[in-house]
Design an enzyme around this catalytic site. Sequence first.
Site, short mmCIF file in Angstrom:
data_model
loop_
_atom_site.label_atom_id
_atom_site.label_comp_id
_atom_site.label_asym_id
_atom_site.label_seq_id
_atom_site.Cartn_x
_atom_site.Cartn_y
_atom_site.Cartn_z
N LYS A 172 15.85 7.69 9.81
CA LYS A 172 16.08 8.21 8.29
C LYS A 172 17.24 8.78 8.06
CE LYS A 172 12.10 6.64 7.04
NZ LYS A 172 11.91 5.40 6.16
N ASP A 182 5.52 -7.68 1.43
CA ASP A 182 4.84 -6.90 2.87
C ASP A 182 4.33 -8.09 3.82
OD1 ASP A 182 3.50 -4.91 4.52
OD2 ASP A 182 3.37 -3.85 2.36
N ASN A 203 11.56 -0.08 1.04
CA ASN A 203 10.51 0.95 1.41
C ASN A 203 9.74 0.82 2.51
OD1 ASN A 203 8.43 3.31 0.30
ND2 ASN A 203 7.31 1.06 0.83
N TYR A 251 12.24 8.46 14.57
CA TYR A 251 11.76 8.32 13.33
C TYR A 251 13.00 9.18 12.27
CZ TYR A 251 9.32 8.59 8.60
OH TYR A 251 9.20 8.52 7.59
N VAL A 295 11.00 -7.41 7.14
CA VAL A 295 12.30 -6.97 6.90
C VAL A 295 13.21 -6.96 8.11
CG1 VAL A 295 11.76 -5.54 4.75
CG2 VAL A 295 11.77 -4.39 7.04
N ARG A 297 0.81 -1.26 0.05
CA ARG A 297 0.08 -0.15 -0.06
C ARG A 297 0.79 1.27 -0.08
NH1 ARG A 297 -1.67 -0.22 6.23
NH2 ARG A 297 0.05 1.05 7.21
N GLY A 298 0.37 2.31 -0.10
CA GLY A 298 0.96 3.57 0.20
C GLY A 298 2.15 4.04 -0.77
N ILE A 299 3.10 4.47 -0.48
CA ILE A 299 4.22 4.76 -1.18
C ILE A 299 4.88 3.62 -1.97
CG2 ILE A 299 6.56 5.50 -1.25
CD1 ILE A 299 5.64 7.56 0.73
#
Length: 265
Positions: A166, A33, A97, A162, A71, A12-14
């Site tokens: 990143k 996923d 991702n 977060y 992951v 889903r999403g990006i």
Amino acid sequence: MSKVVLVTGGARGIGLGIVHAFAAAGHQVMIGDLGAGASDWNYDLSDANDLDKALARESSVGEVDACELNVTKLESCERAVAATLERFGRLDVLVNNAGIVDTGPISEFEEEDWDRIFAVNTKGIFLMSKAALEALKASGQGAIVNTASIAGKQGNANMSAYCGSKFAAIGITQSLALELAPHNITVNALCPGIVGTAMWLEHLIPSNTTELSEKERNFEDSVNSMIPLGRPQTTEDMGQAALYLATARNVSGIALTVAGGMTMN
Ligand code: NAD
């Protein structure tokens, strides 16, 4: 020439936007996923139903398959790579991702939430890249695209976990770009700005409504004024950017911001 692509967090999403861009451009795509392995977080992550829906939707666009993937577990990453090789015969592009977010002041932030954010957003890149390395070398034209964030370029209050995860993703990107260049593997980061996915609609913009259209309206009202171009970015924007980064053979080690002018480095 068509490429074989594995997209983590692709249900889903990006991630789904990236799957769609590659499939529509004629590439073969494995969606990885959590599926039935989804576990609790402060908002729902994709489950088996989301994975099935993504596969059904994108199978009408191109050659696409799906597998369960966590992951944070090396064996699961290895199984996803093996499933990709079995289905499509090789692996050319890995898109790391998968990601999760949580916010809060450090005084109240739980250690286990900190660890899980780093396990998915940061260690997940290490484990997936390690699992895919031999296949990417064998490709001869390998590419890794890591979904980082504008939060990997500028800190934000109440987001140290977060943002830290990143910033680390960009550091890993630069290091692997140098390390894997002798194998003709490019490694780049994609830094989305603000995209109206579950991260924003279910967590970053709290809302009393369960109505998706109302959530989307609240989201746009809250973020439009923060963005010079006056609109949030889309999953399609991210798909196009990932496609570029995965196929530009002389671009490596960059962190490409797609944020409507909100962040300029
Ligand atoms: P999302 O929650 O819709 O998608 C994240 C996906 O990752 C979900 O499908 C989820 O099930 C999957 N996932 C979570 N943990 C996993 C694990 N352990 N193994 C495999 N898959 C896992 O959110 P999104 O906005 O589409 O996020 C995609 C990426 O984009 C993330 O890395 C996120 O940090 C990044 N990002 C998002 C924004 C934004 O504005 N939405 C901005 C910058 C960066």
